[in-house]
Write a protein that holds these residues in place. Structure first.
Motif, PDB file in Angstrom:
ATOM      1  N   GLY A 197     -20.195  -8.748  -2.983  1.00 28.64           N
ATOM      2  CA  GLY A 197     -20.032  -8.302  -1.572  1.00 28.64           C
ATOM      3  C   GLY A 197     -21.185  -8.186  -0.808  1.00 28.64           C
ATOM      4  O   GLY A 197     -21.577  -7.869   0.409  1.00 28.64           O
ATOM      5  N   HIS A 198     -22.484  -8.084  -1.446  1.00 24.12           N
ATOM      6  CA  HIS A 198     -23.710  -7.553  -0.913  1.00 24.12           C
ATOM      7  C   HIS A 198     -24.693  -8.776  -0.671  1.00 24.12           C
ATOM      8  O   HIS A 198     -25.353  -9.108  -1.417  1.00 24.12           O
ATOM      9  N   SER A 199     -24.715  -9.053   0.618  1.00 26.00           N
ATOM     10  CA  SER A 199     -25.526 -10.297   0.958  1.00 26.00           C
ATOM     11  C   SER A 199     -27.009 -10.235   0.984  1.00 26.00           C
ATOM     12  O   SER A 199     -27.700 -11.306   1.169  1.00 26.00           O
ATOM     13  N   GLN A 200     -27.554  -9.182   0.791  1.00 24.70           N
ATOM     14  CA  GLN A 200     -29.036  -8.796   0.886  1.00 24.70           C
ATOM     15  C   GLN A 200     -29.593  -9.388  -0.590  1.00 24.70           C
ATOM     16  O   GLN A 200     -30.998  -9.305  -0.358  1.00 24.70           O
ATOM     17  N   VAL A 201     -28.952  -9.594  -1.619  1.00 32.10           N
ATOM     18  CA  VAL A 201     -29.615 -10.087  -2.987  1.00 32.10           C
ATOM     19  C   VAL A 201     -29.003 -11.401  -3.263  1.00 32.10           C
ATOM     20  O   VAL A 201     -27.911 -11.805  -2.787  1.00 32.10           O
ATOM     21  N   ASP A 202     -29.506 -12.226  -4.089  1.00 29.19           N
ATOM     22  CA  ASP A 202     -28.971 -13.341  -4.765  1.00 29.19           C
ATOM     23  C   ASP A 202     -28.303 -13.235  -5.800  1.00 29.19           C
ATOM     24  O   ASP A 202     -28.558 -12.633  -6.912  1.00 29.19           O
TER      25      ASP A 202
END
Lengths: 187, 596
Positions: B103-108
Motif C-alpha cells: 500500500g506504499h506507493s513511494q517504492v516500486d
C-alpha cells in the motif's frame, strides 16, 4: 458424516499416524495387506487426475512422535531445560519466577495439540455413579457387588479430544535432536 | 465444473487465514481451515493462522532440506510460524509487513526490496512476490485438505484494507492470480468482512439490533494497521439495507506498536535491575508483554503482573529475571498513550522530524488512535450538525481482546453524545479469524442471495492534467485534477467523463499522474480541481497508455476523453476513448516507473 469431513479426518490421521497412513496406502493401492512401510501423505501437491492418485511410497528417516513432542515442549516452553536443571540450589521465589512462563507455554502446547479436558463433569468430592462399562474409570477402595457402583469422585480424569503431534520430516542426522546447538556469530 | 465452496481469505499484515463454506448448505456454515506449516526446521504442524512472514534460507539450510514442506523439496524459503520466530533472531533474512509495503506507493512494489535495508549479499524479494508466497501456501493447504475441489473453480473472496487505493488493490489481485486464485476473485474490504462475520453469527436477528438511521463504526485494529469504516442503515422499499458511507485513510499503527511500547518500557525496568536482554529474550519479552497487556487490561485486572525473562542458555532458572509490572503503568502507557481522552475537535499531531525522511514505511507519528478516529468522524460529518455520531460500534482485531480498550473507546465516543453512547455489537468473539470467516460468509450471500453491504467505491479518483498556458522557466506547469470516478460509484457501472478533449501522443507512452480522495464527496465526473488540500487528496501510482502508430490517423496525436469503469468484481479500469474514431485504449498502472 459428510464425505468432506471424512476426507479431512482421514487426511489428518494420515499425517499424524504412521500406521493409519500405511493402511490408507493399502486401501488406495487396492492390494492386500503389505508389510508396513512409511507411506508419504499427499498434502501440498496440486490435485492430480484420479489415475495417478497412487500415493508415493518413499523411505525416509522417521523419528518417534514422542521426540517431536519433547522438541515442541522445549522449543515453545523450555521444558527440557527446566527439567534437566538441578533446582536444589535455587530459592522457591526464583523457581517460581521461571515456572510461570514455562507453565503458560507448556499448557498452551497441550491445549493446542491434545485439547485436554476432564472426563467427569462433576466437582471433585461429589458422590457419583461410575458407569457399568467403566473403561475410563478406576475404582478404588472396597469394590464388591455388581456395577454400576456409587462412590466419591477423587479425580475427574483427563482425556485428549485430539492428538496432533507435529509431523517431522528432517534427516537422520537430526532425528535424535531435541534442541539444536545455538551459536551466535560474532561481528 | 460447478463451484462447491466459497473460500474467504484474509491476507493480513501479520497473520493470514482461510475460511470456507459449502454452497450446498442452507445456511452459511463457515469453517476455518487448519494450515500445515513449518514451526521449526523439519517440523510441520497445522495452525489456524499463517503468520505473514517469510524467511530467506541460508545455503546450508537448503542443502539440509530443512524447509521441505511435504512435496515441495529443497525450498530456499519458509513462510508461517517458523519465519515469524526467525524474525527476532535473523531480522536481515526475514520479510514482514509485506502488505504495508503493497500500500506504499513511494517504492516500486515489483522490485526485490525486502527485507528492507538488509545487506546486499542477502537475497531479496518484492512485496508482490512475498504476498504471492503466502497465498500459494494457503492454496496448497486447501488443495491438500480438499483435493477434489480445485481452488481455481471455487468462488474466492480475498480481503484488502478499506484504505487500499485502486493501485494497491490491483497489486493484491496480481499476487493472487499468480498464486493460482481464479480470475473471478472478488476483493472485499476488511471492515466489511468483519461486519459480515457478525451478520452470519446473528442470522436474521441483526434486523432487531439495528434500525433505520443507525450509523455503525467498524474499528478494525490489526497487528500493524488501523482501518476505519462507517456503515449506515437505510430503508429501501421497506427493507433494511446496509450502506458503506466512508472509509478512513491507511493508518500504520496497530497492536504490535502497543506490545512493543510495553516491551520497551519493561526492558527499561530490567535494565534498572542490571539485566540486558538479547534479541531472543526481547522476542520472548514481547510475547510476555502481550499476555501482560491482556491480563492487566481485563475487566477484573489484578494490581500487578509478574513478567519474567527466562535465562538464555540451558541454565534456565539460574538466569531468569523477573519484574513486577503495575496496572497503572500499563494503563498509562497503552490506554492513555494509544486511546487518550479527546474531544471532537482534536486532530492527530503530524510532524516531520527532519527534511531527510527515510523512504521506509510511513508509520503514523501520532499514536493516538482516538484522535485519528475523531478526525475521521469530523471529515465525514455534516457542516451543520458536526461530526458523525456512531450509534453502534463493531470491534475487530486482536487488540480488542483487552476489555479496557473496548470500554475506553466506548467512553470516548460517548463523550460526543452523552445521551446515547454507541452500543458495541455483541458477538464476533473470534477476533483472530473474523475477517476470513466474514469473507466466506460474504461469498456465500453473494451466491445464495442474502443481506449485502452496498456502497461502491470508497474513494474518488482524479487524473492530473497539466494546464496549457504561459510556461515559466524552471517552474512546473500548473496541475489540475480531473475527477474521473466519484465516491460511491457502483460495481458494474461505467461513466463517460465530460471534459475538454485531451490530446494523446501516438507511438510513445502517455503518462498521467493519478490522485485519490476518501473525503471529497461533492466531486462529480468531469469536475476540474485547480486547488486542493494535500490532506484530502493523495497521489498514487501514475497511469500510462501507449497508443500504437496508426497511419489512418492524420495527426501525431489523438483527441480523446476518459471513460471509467468499475467491473462487477470491483476492478477499476480507466479507458481513453477516441473522439473521432471508435477506438479505446486502456490505461494501466505504471508502478515500475514510480520507483524512486
Amino acid at each position: 458424516m459428510s464425505r468432506f469431513l471424512l476426507a479431512i479426518q482421514a487426511w489428518w490421521r494420515t499425517l499424524v499416524n504412521a500406521e493409519f497412513g500405511r493402511q490408507v496406502a493399502e486401501l488406495l493401492s487396492g492390494k492386500p495387506a503389505a508389510p508396513a512401510l512409511p507411506a508419504e501423505s499427499a498434502p501440498f501437491s496440486k490435485p492430480e487426475p484420479a489415475a495417478q492418485k497412487q500415493p508415493e511410497v518413499v523411505r525416509r528417516p522417521q523419528r518417534s512422535e514422542a521426540l517431536t513432542l519433547l522438541a515442541t515442549l522445549q522449543r515453545e516452553a523450555r521444558l527440557v531445560d527446566f527439567l534437566k536443571e538441578s533446582i536444589g540450589e535455587y530459592s522457591d521465589a526464583q523457581i517460581g519466577a521461571a515456572v510461570r512462563d514455562i507453565h503458560r507455554d507448556a499448557a498452551g502446547v497441550l491445549d493446542r495439540l491434545f485439547k485436554i479436558r476432564p472426563i467427569e463433569a462433576h466437582e471433585e468430592g461429589a458422590e457419583i455413579q461410575a458407569p457399568a462399562e467403566a473403561d475410563r474409570y478406576r475404582l478404588i477402595g472396597t469394590v464388591h457387588g455388581a456395577p454400576p457402583h456409587r462412590g466419591r469422585l477423587v479425580h475427574h480424569g483427563w482425556e485428549a479430544a485430539r492428538c496432533e503431534v507435529p509431523e517431522w520430516s528432517g534427516n537422520s542426522v537430526a532425528s535424535q535432536v531435541i534442541a539444536p546447538v545455538e551459536v551466535e556469530l560474532l561481528g | 465444473m460447478v463451484a462447491k465452496f466459497v473460500i474467504g481469505i484474509d491476507l493480513g499484515t501479520t497473520n493470514s487465514a482461510l475460511a470456507y463454506a459449502a454452497l450446498a448448505a442452507d445456511k452459511p456454515q463457515v469453517q476455518v481451515l487448519p494450515i500445515p506449516q513449518l514451526v521449526a526446521a523439519g517440523t510441520v504442524e497445522p495452525r489456524t493462522l499463517l503468520p505473514s512472514f517469510l524467511y530467506l534460507a541460508q545455503e546450508h539450510e537448503v542443502k539440509a532440506r530443512s524447509f521441505d514442506l511435504m512435496k515441495a523439496k529443497g525450498r530456499d524459503f519458509a513462510v508461517g510460524e517458523l519465519a515469524r520466530r526467525q524474525s527476532a533472531e535473523m531480522p536481515d533474512r526475514t520479510v514482514g509487513a509485506a502488505k504495508s509495503w503493497l500500500g506504499h506507493s513511494q517504492v516500486d512494489r515489483h522490485q526485490p526490496i525486502l527485507p528492507w535495508n538488509a545487506p546486499a549479499e542477502i537475497p531479496k524479494i518484492s512485496p508482490v512476490t512475498a504476498s504471492q508466497r503466502y497465498l500459494e501456501h494457503l492454496v496448497a493447504a486447501w488443495h491438500a485438505a480438499v483435493p477434489d475441489a480445485p481452488i481455481a473453480q471455487q468462488h474466492v473472496v480475498l480481503t484488502v484494507p478499506a484504505s487500499f487505493d485502486a493501485s494497491a488493490r490491483e497489486l493484491t489481485r496480481e499476487a493472487a492470480l499468480a498464486a493460482g486464485l481464479p480470475q473471478s476473485l472478488v476483493l472485499l474490504e476488511e471492515p466489511q468482512a468483519a461486519l459480515y462475520a457478525w451478520l452470519a453469527d446473528e442470522g436474521n436477528r441483526w434486523r432487531k439490533q439495528l434500525k433505520v438511521g443507525d450509523t455503525l463504526l467498524v474499528c478494525d485494529i490489526g497487528g500493524g494497521t488501523t482501518d476505519l469504516t462507517l456503515i449506515g442503515v437505510a430503508d429501501e422499499a421497506g427493507e433494511l439495507v446496509l450502506r458503506r458511507i466512508a472509509v478512513g485513510n491507511h493508518l500504520l499503527i496497530g497492536g504490535d506498536n502497543m506490545d512493543l511500547a510495553l516491551a520497551y518500557r519493561v526492558s527499561e525496568l530490567f535494565a534498572e535491575k542490571g539485566t540486558k536482554l538479547d534479541p531472543w529474550q526481547s522476542i520472548s519479552l514481547w510475547h510476555s508483554c502481550r499476555t501482560a497487556k491482556e491480563a492487566l487490561l481485563a475487566a477484573d485486572a489484578p494490581k500487578k503482573h509478574s513478567i519474567a525473562v527466562l535465562g538464555r542458555g540451558s541454565k534456565l532458572i539460574g538466569k531468569t529475571v523477573s519484574v513486577e509490572v503495575d496496572r497503572e503503568l500499563v494503563t498509562d502507557l497503552l490506554v492513555n498513550g494509544f486511546f487518550p481522552e479527546c474531544d471532537t475537535k482534536d486532530r492527530p499531531i503530524r510532524r516531520r522530524t527532519s527534511g531527510f525522511q527515510e523512504i521506509g514505511l510511513p508509520f503514523e507519528s501520532d499514536t493516538a488512535i482516538t484522535r485519528h478516529i475523531a478526525e475521521f468522524l469530523a471529515q465525514h460529518g455534516d457542516p451543520k450538525t458536526g461530526p458523525v455520531q456512531p450509534t453502534h460500534l463493531l470491534f475487530n482485531g486482536g487488540v480488542f481482546k483487552a476489555d479496557r480498550l473496548r470500554t475506553r473507546l466506548v467512553e470516548i465516543l460517548a463523550g460526543r453524545s452523552k445521551k446515547s453512547p454507541p452500543r458495541p455489537l455483541a458477538g464476533a468473539t473470534d477476533l483472530d479469524h473474523a475477517v476470513a470467516r466474514g469473507a466466506a460468509a460474504y461469498g456465500w450471500s453473494k451466491e445464495r442471495g442474502s443481506v449485502r453491504i452496498r456502497g461502491g467505491t470508497a474513494r474518488s479518483y482524479y487524473v492530473g492534467i497539466e494546464t496549457s498556458g504561459l510556461a515559466i522557466p524552471g517552474a512546473p506547469r500548473p496541475l489540475r485534477a480531473l475527477c474521473v470516478v466519484p465516491i460511491g460509484m457502483e460495481e458494474g457501472t461505467a461513466v463517460d467523463v465530460p471534459s475538454q478533449e485531451i490530446g494523446l501522443v501516438v507511438g510513445e507512452p502517455a503518462h498521467f499522474r493519478f490522485f485519490s480522495s476518501s473525503v471529497r464527496k461533492q466531486d462529480k465526473p468531469g469536475d476540474l480541481l485547480s486547488a486542493w488540500d494535500d490532506g484530502d487528496v493523495a497521489e498514487t501510482d501514475s497511469l500510462e497508455a501507449t497508443l500504437p502508430k496508426d497511419d489512418s490517423l492524420p495527426d501525431s496525436y489523438v483527441p480523446v476523453h476518459f471513460q471509467s469503469k468499475l467491473t462487477e468484481l470491483g476492478v477499476f479500469e480507466l479507458w481513453c476513448v477516441g473522439s473521432q474514431k471508435e477506438q479505446r485504449w486502456k490505461l494501466e498502472f505504471s508502478v515500475r516507473e514510480d520507483a524512486e
